[in-house]
Design a protein around this motif. Structure first.
Motif, short mmCIF file in Angstrom:
data_model
loop_
_atom_site.label_atom_id
_atom_site.label_comp_id
_atom_site.label_asym_id
_atom_site.label_seq_id
_atom_site.Cartn_x
_atom_site.Cartn_y
_atom_site.Cartn_z
N ILE A 152 53.03 68.62 -5.88
CA ILE A 152 51.58 68.52 -5.69
C ILE A 152 51.26 67.59 -4.53
N GLY A 153 51.94 66.46 -4.48
CA GLY A 153 51.65 65.48 -3.43
C GLY A 153 51.91 65.99 -2.03
N THR A 154 53.05 66.66 -1.84
CA THR A 154 53.39 67.12 -0.49
C THR A 154 52.40 68.16 0.02
N LEU A 206 43.66 61.44 -6.24
CA LEU A 206 44.33 62.47 -7.04
C LEU A 206 45.43 61.77 -7.83
N ASP A 207 45.26 61.72 -9.17
CA ASP A 207 46.11 60.86 -10.00
C ASP A 207 46.92 61.67 -11.01
N ILE A 208 48.24 61.46 -11.01
CA ILE A 208 49.12 62.10 -11.98
C ILE A 208 49.59 61.11 -13.04
N VAL A 228 40.13 61.97 -9.78
CA VAL A 228 40.50 63.18 -10.51
C VAL A 228 41.86 62.95 -11.16
N VAL A 229 41.87 62.97 -12.49
CA VAL A 229 43.10 62.72 -13.25
C VAL A 229 43.67 64.07 -13.69
N ILE A 230 44.91 64.36 -13.26
CA ILE A 230 45.53 65.65 -13.59
C ILE A 230 46.84 65.49 -14.34
N GLY A 231 47.24 64.25 -14.62
CA GLY A 231 48.50 64.03 -15.33
C GLY A 231 48.45 62.75 -16.14
N VAL A 252 34.64 59.96 -12.70
CA VAL A 252 36.00 60.23 -13.15
C VAL A 252 36.04 61.64 -13.73
N HIS A 253 36.96 62.44 -13.24
CA HIS A 253 37.11 63.82 -13.71
C HIS A 253 38.51 63.98 -14.31
N GLY A 254 38.57 64.60 -15.47
CA GLY A 254 39.84 64.96 -16.07
C GLY A 254 39.93 66.47 -16.14
N THR A 255 41.03 67.05 -15.63
CA THR A 255 41.11 68.51 -15.59
C THR A 255 42.50 69.00 -15.99
N THR A 256 42.54 70.24 -16.46
CA THR A 256 43.78 70.96 -16.67
C THR A 256 43.62 72.34 -16.03
N LEU A 257 44.74 73.01 -15.81
CA LEU A 257 44.71 74.34 -15.22
C LEU A 257 45.25 75.40 -16.17
#
Length: 320
Positions: A152-154, A206-208, A228-231, A252-257
């Motif tokens: 994700i980071g790259t 972008l936070d994991i 945005v918290v994704i992990g 603050v946003h928390g999301t899943t896909l």
């Protein structure tokens, strides 16, 4: 066909390559003959019994794949047998064939290797939907990416730079930071040695990591910033200073896909095809692949990801 099965929750050794029934296309579904899949952190959690697949998803691991369309079901639009594609999956990528709703299928960008394309759907849809669709990163703003050397980071580094943003990454070694700088990052912070919240102010984060970084992330936000918290690698709970959040007019946003409905995933996929794929075709961004491992040796690939020394994606390849 063969697929990777989980004998019981546990370590990589519980994964086995076994014969299972072939999938059949339902209404609106495509069968993909899988060229390759990729390892994601969610796969490790599912293997350990900590992350069940959503209802209706295949029991096998794998949130993305590349391959060739083998069959199409009724009401499929825009695809035919023989098309070279990649797809966002709810599961089932660690197999020789997989059924997927046509809305989650994308043609492989012309300049991307068909095997390397297996590592694009999950990261491209995650980064695009969170950084650009949700947080609305704009040209000239600063993006902070935790885990900058991850898959994700790259991609987040490259996409943000392509759209004219400044990018700061955190990573756990000088070597990983150097790789992120090569990809275009403007600054790297070794989280083992430095407190990122003392060094950077970001418009979007972008936070994991999750809970462990919550207070530091809020501190690192600029006025009007978006986290945005994704992990949740750092836990599910943290202390949120609402006063600091209010003063900064931040969010603050928390999301899943994975668990989103097909129509929501389809909207993200279409936006990725329209806005991200042209950058691959132009050579402005590229896949970053650490290793290719035969799918039957998925346990070895999981050990590579668990060791945490990789940069970019670890792929699983099929010999069809």
């Amino acid at each position: 066909m063969h697929a990777i099965m989980i004998d019981r929750p546990g370590g990589p050794e519980v994964l086995s390559w076994r014969e299972v029934p072939d999938p059949r296309p339902g209404r609106g579904e495509i069968i993909i003959d899988v060229t390759a899949s990729a390892v994601n952190r969610a796969d490790l959690l599912q293997r350990q019994g900590l992350y069940d697949p959503p209802p209706g998803a295949p029991p096998y691991l794998g949130l993305e794949c590349s391959g060739v369309v083998g069959e199409v079901g009724a009401d499929v639009e825009g695809f035919a047998p023989g098309d070279r594609v990649c797809a966002l999956l709810a599961g089932g990528g660690y197999a020789q064939r997989v059924a997927v709703p046509w809305q989650q299928v994308m043609r492989v960008p012309d300049r991307v290797d068909p095997v390397e394309a297996a590592g694009l759907p999950e990261v491209a849809c995650t980064v695009w939907s969170n950084v650009f669709m949700t947080a609305r990163l704009r040209k000239g703003e600063t993006l902070l990416v935790h885990g900058g050397a991850s898959g994700i980071g790259t991609l987040a580094v490259q996409l943000a730079k392509a759209f004219g943003s400044r990018v700061v990454v955190t990573a756990g070694s000088a070597e990983k930071i150097a790789r992120c700088l090569e990809l275009g990052a403007d600054e790297g912070i070794d989280y083992r040695e430095e407190d990122f919240a003392e060094k950077v102010r970001a418009d979007v984060i972008l936070d994991i990591i999750g809970g462990r970084y919550l207070a530091q992330n809020v501190k690192a936000l600029k006025t009007g910033g978006r986290l945005v918290v994704i992990g949740m690698q750092g836990g599910t709970r943290g202390e949120l200073d609402l006063g600091a959040l209010l003063v900064k007019r931040a969010s603050v946003h928390g999301t899943t896909l994975r668990s989103r409905p097909v129509d929501e995933k389809g909207a993200i996929v279409r936006s990725v095809v329209d806005d991200v794929w042209p950058l691959f075709d132009a050579g402005a961004i590229r896949p970053v692949v650490h290793a290719r491992v035969p799918m039957s040796e998925a346990a070895r690939a999981h050990r590579i990801v668990e060791a945490g020394e990789h940069v970019g994606k670890v792929l699983l390849t099929n010999d069809l």
